[in-house]
Design a protein around this motif. Structure first.
Motif, mmCIF file in Angstrom:
data_model
loop_
_atom_site.group_PDB
_atom_site.id
_atom_site.type_symbol
_atom_site.label_atom_id
_atom_site.label_comp_id
_atom_site.label_asym_id
_atom_site.label_seq_id
_atom_site.Cartn_x
_atom_site.Cartn_y
_atom_site.Cartn_z
ATOM 1 N N VAL A 95 33.774 38.128 43.796
ATOM 2 C CA VAL A 95 34.013 38.893 42.789
ATOM 3 C C VAL A 95 34.756 38.191 41.287
ATOM 4 O O VAL A 95 34.401 39.208 40.965
ATOM 5 C CB VAL A 95 35.385 39.807 43.428
ATOM 6 N N LEU A 96 35.234 37.136 41.556
ATOM 7 C CA LEU A 96 35.771 36.299 40.480
ATOM 8 C C LEU A 96 34.618 35.679 39.917
ATOM 9 O O LEU A 96 34.367 35.464 38.612
ATOM 10 C CB LEU A 96 37.051 35.566 40.741
ATOM 11 N N THR A 97 33.756 35.200 40.138
ATOM 12 C CA THR A 97 32.843 34.976 39.741
ATOM 13 C C THR A 97 31.548 35.314 39.260
ATOM 14 O O THR A 97 31.182 35.112 37.237
ATOM 15 C CB THR A 97 31.504 33.593 40.441
ATOM 16 N N ARG A 98 32.075 36.741 38.639
ATOM 17 C CA ARG A 98 31.670 38.177 37.126
ATOM 18 C C ARG A 98 32.083 37.723 36.201
ATOM 19 O O ARG A 98 31.334 37.960 35.469
ATOM 20 C CB ARG A 98 31.556 39.326 37.750
ATOM 21 N N TYR A 99 33.094 37.229 36.196
ATOM 22 C CA TYR A 99 34.619 36.352 34.903
ATOM 23 C C TYR A 99 34.072 35.026 34.607
ATOM 24 O O TYR A 99 35.357 34.758 33.557
ATOM 25 C CB TYR A 99 34.953 37.177 34.885
ATOM 26 N N THR A 153 39.009 44.136 53.596
ATOM 27 C CA THR A 153 39.123 45.423 52.465
ATOM 28 C C THR A 153 40.309 45.843 51.235
ATOM 29 O O THR A 153 40.344 45.636 50.464
ATOM 30 C CB THR A 153 38.668 46.475 53.243
ATOM 31 N N PRO A 154 41.599 45.764 51.587
ATOM 32 C CA PRO A 154 42.478 45.609 51.090
ATOM 33 C C PRO A 154 42.524 44.129 49.889
ATOM 34 O O PRO A 154 42.708 44.500 48.755
ATOM 35 C CB PRO A 154 43.480 45.958 51.697
ATOM 36 N N PHE A 155 42.452 43.259 50.824
ATOM 37 C CA PHE A 155 42.137 42.253 49.791
ATOM 38 C C PHE A 155 40.959 42.085 48.703
ATOM 39 O O PHE A 155 41.577 41.770 47.069
ATOM 40 C CB PHE A 155 42.069 41.145 50.246
ATOM 41 N N ARG A 156 39.650 43.096 48.968
ATOM 42 C CA ARG A 156 38.689 43.062 47.981
ATOM 43 C C ARG A 156 39.454 43.726 47.228
ATOM 44 O O ARG A 156 39.070 43.563 45.947
ATOM 45 C CB ARG A 156 37.591 43.489 48.729
ATOM 46 N N LEU A 196 41.580 42.334 44.296
ATOM 47 C CA LEU A 196 40.661 40.792 43.742
ATOM 48 C C LEU A 196 39.950 41.547 42.111
ATOM 49 O O LEU A 196 39.856 41.450 40.924
ATOM 50 C CB LEU A 196 39.854 40.575 44.536
ATOM 51 N N GLU A 197 39.619 43.625 43.145
ATOM 52 C CA GLU A 197 38.998 43.769 41.728
ATOM 53 C C GLU A 197 39.256 44.637 40.822
ATOM 54 O O GLU A 197 38.959 45.164 39.489
ATOM 55 C CB GLU A 197 37.685 45.230 42.995
ATOM 56 N N THR A 198 41.089 45.220 40.897
ATOM 57 C CA THR A 198 41.870 44.989 40.008
ATOM 58 C C THR A 198 42.366 43.578 39.637
ATOM 59 O O THR A 198 42.602 43.557 38.105
ATOM 60 C CB THR A 198 42.753 45.935 40.607
ATOM 61 N N VAL A 223 40.716 40.248 39.192
ATOM 62 C CA VAL A 223 40.038 40.768 37.922
ATOM 63 C C VAL A 223 41.122 40.778 36.569
ATOM 64 O O VAL A 223 41.085 39.904 35.858
ATOM 65 C CB VAL A 223 38.911 41.963 38.635
ATOM 66 N N GLU A 224 42.449 41.375 36.294
ATOM 67 C CA GLU A 224 43.129 41.304 35.744
ATOM 68 C C GLU A 224 43.399 39.054 35.023
ATOM 69 O O GLU A 224 43.932 39.825 34.341
ATOM 70 C CB GLU A 224 44.200 41.844 35.482
ATOM 71 N N ASN A 225 43.572 39.002 36.350
ATOM 72 C CA ASN A 225 44.625 37.705 36.327
ATOM 73 C C ASN A 225 43.375 36.816 35.301
ATOM 74 O O ASN A 225 43.500 36.055 34.769
ATOM 75 C CB ASN A 225 44.798 37.304 37.441
ATOM 76 N N ILE A 226 41.673 37.002 35.872
ATOM 77 C CA ILE A 226 41.097 36.540 35.229
ATOM 78 C C ILE A 226 40.915 36.660 33.809
ATOM 79 O O ILE A 226 40.523 35.512 33.018
ATOM 80 C CB ILE A 226 40.147 36.017 36.642
ATOM 81 N N GLN A 227 40.521 37.323 33.461
ATOM 82 C CA GLN A 227 40.371 38.159 32.191
ATOM 83 C C GLN A 227 41.467 37.916 31.193
ATOM 84 O O GLN A 227 41.294 37.322 29.774
ATOM 85 C CB GLN A 227 40.480 39.554 31.969
ATOM 86 N N ASN A 228 42.714 37.788 32.127
ATOM 87 C CA ASN A 228 44.354 37.166 30.916
ATOM 88 C C ASN A 228 43.581 35.374 30.962
ATOM 89 O O ASN A 228 44.150 35.073 29.282
ATOM 90 C CB ASN A 228 45.148 37.292 32.042
ATOM 91 N N VAL A 229 42.988 34.924 31.837
ATOM 92 C CA VAL A 229 43.016 33.634 31.330
ATOM 93 C C VAL A 229 41.974 33.314 30.017
ATOM 94 O O VAL A 229 41.696 32.457 29.388
ATOM 95 C CB VAL A 229 42.417 33.191 32.671
ATOM 96 N N ASN A 230 40.745 33.750 30.676
ATOM 97 C CA ASN A 230 39.354 34.373 29.861
ATOM 98 C C ASN A 230 40.101 34.723 28.111
ATOM 99 O O ASN A 230 39.531 33.392 27.074
ATOM 100 C CB ASN A 230 38.477 34.748 30.373
ATOM 101 N N LYS A 231 40.982 35.122 27.754
ATOM 102 C CA LYS A 231 41.533 35.765 26.523
ATOM 103 C C LYS A 231 42.138 34.805 26.361
ATOM 104 O O LYS A 231 41.983 33.672 25.263
ATOM 105 C CB LYS A 231 42.312 36.462 26.625
#
Length: 337
Positions: free
Chosen positions: A61-65, A297-300, A303-305, A308-316
């Protein structure tokens, strides 16, 4: 100005960087600490398979970002196959440290070498070292020689060497105290000064920020005990940067996502020209409980929500980072080729 890297090291650095030349990497090389965290959340045990599965899900999931993923070769090799073309850093050290001897002495993985890690697909090699310039000279001399050996091994195989230094309280009172917070700027700056020396052949320093955010007056993370004013904290960021001309990136050190984002904002405010991050727990730590209690499944889905929000915060926040190639006086990667 840092010495221009060799062709192999340049290629490795580019492989783990984004299009801007910033290292926006995720960290997933936790082993012992992750196993304990999953077991504690579950109220039972965590198997080796749990570690493999957790790492695969985070990586998918996270390596997309992310520009790269840091992984261990013990439990993480299956995850390296699903990293969405992100660059790969592989850890070379054993998890933890020798608790039976003084000084938190490190050790390397028994069945791995730089040659073998490179053959397994590593673009870069990473080592974690617990280090304090306040430690006994005899202990630090052992650590210095250890890093020299690894640096020479990476040089021989023409692959970048990322050295992660994590400070600790040599007096044993712990790293969460006001007293340690006051020492931390010296510990971080001293570590950068030491391992920025040419003799170690380190290519990128992976460092802690030089302050404990919960002791910085005027931050959201502040908890009421002051080790430094905001102005002093900003100066400590600048002081640490001045200790080495090597590229350097920040580690998240297990803090929450909001605290890490505020930390990067403070680094930006200081004008520090940091070159990226290797961020692990600040993106996925809050999902451990979900994985442990509810499964894959719940963990994935988490991660998808939220992940992803967490890593996008870092990227910002990384918009304030500076390309690593500027440390070599270049304005683009191609200038160094």
């Amino acid at each position: 100005m840092a010495t221009k890297p060799t062709a192999g090291k340049l290629a490795g650095l580019q492989a783990v960087s984004d299009a801007r030349g910033v290292i926006a990497a995720a960290a997933m090389d936790q082993r012992g600490s992750l196993q304990k965290s999953i077991a504690a959340a579950r109220g039972g045990t965590a198997s080796d398979k749990d570690l493999e599965t957790f790492k695969v899900l985070v990586t998918e999931v996270l390596t997309r970002y992310a520009s790269a993923i840091l992984m261990d070769p013990e439990y993480g090799l299956p995850a390296t196959k699903v990293r969405n073309d992100a660059g790969l850093l592989l850890a070379y050290e054993k998890t933890g440290y020798d608790a039976n001897t003084a000084g938190r002495l490190p050790d390397l993985l028994d069945h791995w070498s730089v040659r073998r890690l490179k053959e397994a697909g590593a673009d870069c090699i990473k080592i974690l070292l617990y280090y304090s310039p306040l430690e006994q000279t005899a202990i630090n001399d052992v650590k210095h020689a250890w890093v020299e050996r690894i640096g020479d091994e990476c040089l021989a195989h023409d692959i970048p060497f990322f050295l992660e230094t994590v400070g600790y309280d040599v007096d044993g009172a712990g790293e969460k105290t006001l007293e340690y917070a006051k020492k931390k700027p010296v510990i971080v700056s001293g570590s950068m000064a030491e391992f920025g020396k040419t003799r170690y052949n380190v290519d990128v320093l992976k460092v802690e920020v030089p302050v404990e955010m919960s002791f910085v007056e005027g931050t959201a993370a502040y908890k009421g005990e002051k080790a430094y004013t905001r102005a002093e904290a900003l100066e400590y960021f600048r002081d640490a940067e001045g200790m080495s001309d090597k590229p350097f990136i920040y580690l998240s050190a297990g803090v929450s996502n909001p605290v890490f984002i505020e930390t990067l904002e403070l680094a930006a405010e200081s004008g520090t020209k940091f070159n990226g991050v290797l961020c692990g727990r600040a993106t996925w730590k809050d999902g451990i409980d979900i994985y442990a209690k509810q499964g894959e499944t719940p963990f994935r889905a988490w991660l998808e929500t939220k992940g992803v929000e967490n890593i996008q915060n870092v990227n910002k926040a990384l918009e304030a980072a500076t390309p690593w190639y500027t440390k070599f006086g270049a304005t683009s990667y191609d200038e160094l080729r």
